[in-house]
Enzyme design. Sequence first.
Site, PDB file in Angstrom:
ATOM      1  CG  ASP A   1      -5.174  10.583  -6.333  1.00 44.21           C
ATOM      2  OD1 ASP A   1      -5.148   9.827  -5.342  1.00 44.21           O
ATOM      3  OD2 ASP A   1      -6.231  10.919  -6.892  1.00 44.21           O
TER       4      ASP A   1
ATOM      5  NE  ARG B   1      -3.291   8.299  -9.280  1.00 43.09           N
ATOM      6  CZ  ARG B   1      -3.969   7.830  -8.234  1.00 43.09           C
ATOM      7  NH1 ARG B   1      -3.329   7.407  -7.167  1.00 43.09           N
ATOM      8  NH2 ARG B   1      -5.278   7.775  -8.247  1.00 43.09           N
TER       9      ARG B   1
ATOM     10  CE  LYS C   1      -3.779  11.035   6.881  1.00 39.50           C
ATOM     11  NZ  LYS C   1      -4.375  11.923   5.891  1.00 39.50           N
TER      12      LYS C   1
ATOM     13  CG  PHE D   1      -5.088  15.588   0.981  1.00 41.51           C
ATOM     14  CD1 PHE D   1      -6.356  15.097   1.217  1.00 41.51           C
ATOM     15  CD2 PHE D   1      -4.446  15.256  -0.216  1.00 41.51           C
ATOM     16  CE1 PHE D   1      -6.990  14.290   0.268  1.00 41.51           C
ATOM     17  CE2 PHE D   1      -5.070  14.444  -1.154  1.00 41.51           C
ATOM     18  CZ  PHE D   1      -6.338  13.966  -0.908  1.00 41.51           C
TER      19      PHE D   1
ATOM     20  CD  GLU E   1      -3.166   0.458   0.314  1.00 44.16           C
ATOM     21  OE1 GLU E   1      -2.703   1.197  -0.557  1.00 44.16           O
ATOM     22  OE2 GLU E   1      -4.376   0.431   0.583  1.00 44.16           O
ATOM     23  CG  ASP E   2      -0.771   4.638  -1.889  1.00 39.13           C
ATOM     24  OD1 ASP E   2      -1.524   3.834  -1.294  1.00 39.13           O
ATOM     25  OD2 ASP E   2      -1.206   5.555  -2.597  1.00 39.13           O
TER      26      ASP E   2
ATOM     27  CG  ASP F   1      -6.537   8.319   5.891  1.00 40.70           C
ATOM     28  OD1 ASP F   1      -6.323   8.679   7.062  1.00 40.70           O
ATOM     29  OD2 ASP F   1      -7.219   9.008   5.106  1.00 40.70           O
TER      30      ASP F   1
END
Length: 188
Positions: free
Chosen positions: A168, A174, A139, A161, A107-108, A111
């Site tokens: 993105d 991106r 995060k 954010f 995963e990038d 959240d």
Amino acid sequence: MKQAPEILKVLWDEAAIQVRVRELGAQITRDYERNLSETLTRNPPIAVGLLRGAVIFLSDLIRAMPIPVECDFMQIASYGKDSKPGTLQLVRDLQNSVCERHLLIVEDIVDTGQTLGHLAQKLTARGAASIRFCALIDKTARRRTPVELDYVGFRLQEDAFLVGYGLDYAEKYRNLPYIAALKPEAVI
Ligand code: PRP
């Protein structure tokens, strides 16, 4: 590349990301070599990338893993960033069976945690031999579903954010080689 005016600050630049990705690749490689040893070639792990954000991280990560590894992709859409659990939709499934396979979920960013929580249940039910979770960014400010991450690139407590290196905002940014926080007024 000229920095966009909507960028508040760069959190991790290109060099810092590359160093950390190489460290993660080395750590994951050591763990698989130790735990899977001679079965690695016969039953290589599958790096499962979550489209679309994880594509850039996954492509760098697997090149930092000098062991046999396959890759496959899934896409899970959520309806709005504050959506309740259960409003996730599987948009694209894996191409191959994961029964008896060792999965490295890539995963990038994690959240709220609902995407990975959902995925963990789904892939466990399909009979994966093992599942490890690797996130470039953990995060925690909005975490709602607890997830145990095996590998984490960077931790962030503030609720910024983030964009860049796959992340993105409305499909922009991106391709930035760094990870940055957007100015709050740029996020509608
Ligand atoms: C982002 C990110 C994770 C997910 C994490 O994907 O890539 O998959 O959100 O959020 P969560 O922990 O709150 O579930 P997004 O839905 O923005 O799609 P994208 O990967 O195409 O950018």
